[in-house]
Motif scaffolding. Sequence first.
Motif, PDB file in Angstrom:
ATOM      1  N   TRP A 202      12.741  17.031  28.778  1.00 55.71           N
ATOM      2  CA  TRP A 202      13.058  18.572  28.191  1.00 55.71           C
ATOM      3  C   TRP A 202      12.808  18.775  26.865  1.00 55.71           C
ATOM      4  O   TRP A 202      12.321  19.738  26.576  1.00 55.71           O
ATOM      5  CB  TRP A 202      14.831  18.717  28.420  1.00 55.71           C
ATOM      6  CG  TRP A 202      15.634  17.930  27.893  1.00 55.71           C
ATOM      7  CD1 TRP A 202      16.072  16.831  27.996  1.00 55.71           C
ATOM      8  CD2 TRP A 202      16.080  18.330  26.293  1.00 55.71           C
ATOM      9  NE1 TRP A 202      16.955  16.419  26.780  1.00 55.71           N
ATOM     10  CE2 TRP A 202      17.096  17.371  26.134  1.00 55.71           C
ATOM     11  CE3 TRP A 202      15.907  19.414  25.639  1.00 55.71           C
ATOM     12  CZ2 TRP A 202      17.501  17.343  24.663  1.00 55.71           C
ATOM     13  CZ3 TRP A 202      16.591  19.379  24.541  1.00 55.71           C
ATOM     14  CH2 TRP A 202      17.305  18.587  24.125  1.00 55.71           C
ATOM     15  N   ALA A 203      13.124  17.550  25.884  1.00 53.98           N
ATOM     16  CA  ALA A 203      12.989  17.761  24.498  1.00 53.98           C
ATOM     17  C   ALA A 203      11.441  17.708  24.177  1.00 53.98           C
ATOM     18  O   ALA A 203      11.085  18.684  23.386  1.00 53.98           O
ATOM     19  CB  ALA A 203      13.620  16.607  23.847  1.00 53.98           C
ATOM     20  N   LEU A 204      10.692  16.970  24.957  1.00 57.09           N
ATOM     21  CA  LEU A 204       9.108  17.068  24.736  1.00 57.09           C
ATOM     22  C   LEU A 204       8.334  18.380  25.254  1.00 57.09           C
ATOM     23  O   LEU A 204       7.410  18.685  24.615  1.00 57.09           O
ATOM     24  CB  LEU A 204       8.615  15.867  25.127  1.00 57.09           C
ATOM     25  CG  LEU A 204       9.001  14.157  24.665  1.00 57.09           C
ATOM     26  CD1 LEU A 204       8.197  13.489  25.469  1.00 57.09           C
ATOM     27  CD2 LEU A 204       8.407  14.379  23.124  1.00 57.09           C
ATOM     28  N   ALA A 205       9.223  18.741  26.308  1.00 55.76           N
ATOM     29  CA  ALA A 205       8.704  20.235  26.717  1.00 55.76           C
ATOM     30  C   ALA A 205       8.917  21.311  25.943  1.00 55.76           C
ATOM     31  O   ALA A 205       8.016  22.003  25.511  1.00 55.76           O
ATOM     32  CB  ALA A 205       9.224  20.287  28.177  1.00 55.76           C
ATOM     33  N   ALA A 206      10.094  21.268  25.275  1.00 61.12           N
ATOM     34  CA  ALA A 206      10.338  22.160  24.326  1.00 61.12           C
ATOM     35  C   ALA A 206       9.378  22.048  23.204  1.00 61.12           C
ATOM     36  O   ALA A 206       8.914  23.165  22.518  1.00 61.12           O
ATOM     37  CB  ALA A 206      11.856  22.131  23.792  1.00 61.12           C
ATOM     38  N   LEU A 207       9.020  20.622  22.655  1.00 55.84           N
ATOM     39  CA  LEU A 207       8.170  20.520  21.549  1.00 55.84           C
ATOM     40  C   LEU A 207       6.908  21.019  21.776  1.00 55.84           C
ATOM     41  O   LEU A 207       6.243  21.738  20.764  1.00 55.84           O
ATOM     42  CB  LEU A 207       8.311  18.892  21.357  1.00 55.84           C
ATOM     43  CG  LEU A 207       7.022  18.733  20.200  1.00 55.84           C
ATOM     44  CD1 LEU A 207       7.592  19.076  18.836  1.00 55.84           C
ATOM     45  CD2 LEU A 207       7.006  17.091  20.134  1.00 55.84           C
ATOM     46  N   GLY A 208       6.292  20.746  23.083  1.00 57.09           N
ATOM     47  CA  GLY A 208       5.019  21.367  23.379  1.00 57.09           C
ATOM     48  C   GLY A 208       4.947  22.910  23.271  1.00 57.09           C
ATOM     49  O   GLY A 208       4.065  23.540  22.958  1.00 57.09           O
ATOM     50  N   ALA A 209       5.804  23.545  23.873  1.00 56.93           N
ATOM     51  CA  ALA A 209       5.936  24.972  24.028  1.00 56.93           C
ATOM     52  C   ALA A 209       6.017  25.477  22.618  1.00 56.93           C
ATOM     53  O   ALA A 209       5.272  26.517  22.341  1.00 56.93           O
ATOM     54  CB  ALA A 209       7.256  25.598  24.704  1.00 56.93           C
ATOM     55  N   ALA A 210       6.847  25.020  21.660  1.00 56.57           N
ATOM     56  CA  ALA A 210       6.910  25.535  20.213  1.00 56.57           C
ATOM     57  C   ALA A 210       5.630  25.043  19.384  1.00 56.57           C
ATOM     58  O   ALA A 210       5.086  26.112  18.847  1.00 56.57           O
ATOM     59  CB  ALA A 210       7.910  24.698  19.605  1.00 56.57           C
TER      60      ALA A 210
END
Length: 265
Positions: free
Chosen positions: A93-101
Amino acid sequence: MILPSASLLSWLLGLAAAAAYAVPALAASRLQAAGARNALWAAWVLHAGVLAWGMLGATPRFGFAPALSITAWLVLTVYAVERQWFPQLQARWALAALGAAAVLLALVFPGKPLHVSASAWLPLHLALGVASYGLLAAAVVHALLMARAERRIRLAVDTHSGMPLLTLERLTFRFITAGFVLLTATLLAGMLFTEVLYGRAWRWDHKAVFSVLSWLTLAALLLGRSRFGWRGRSAGRLLYAGAALLLLAYVGSRFVLEVVLGRSA
């Protein structure tokens, strides 16, 4: 100040990638493992398409936001590979949020067009620099996971990391070493071949100063690890400091030029 605009195809691919990243980032607790994994894979592929179009399209661009976007994509690549050996690794979830940002930031700030007269070696130099960013960012992610695991162990709570603490530590320093080697190659190429790459002599600007400070910090960390067995919080602080200095070297200086000052160089 008028900001440069990404192409229509970049926007379509980027918004699709951000939407795919948002699925595991926002619905982690309600999504089954297979669904989150498929969404992350789709986002990873779309993200790669955005990067490829930005660098190889009709008007290739590069800047602080594309550098961050490539770094995030490299970290996600490392995570995808490691998940094959450690299925319980919990950072989706953290890396997905990083990727989206990172994808959305690169759409808003796509960087400046690369000059057609630039040296053919310039993309290799940029690739070395960004690869060192990616490897050190992966090291930071592993260090954060390691610190979280250590806290949970002290509190007698199951870590749920899916990766033994010593394995996390070993991987962290492998990424640091690889990133340090690439950073060394990038600095040497910049110092020795600046006129070929950029058409000017080497100069001690903010990017050079922060890059060398990062190199010295990481060299001290690796030397301390080898000679004195540094580990834990002390090693983590040096890693974070070295990574932060490297982030300021290119991303920070380009952000000031492109966004704060509104200049391309």
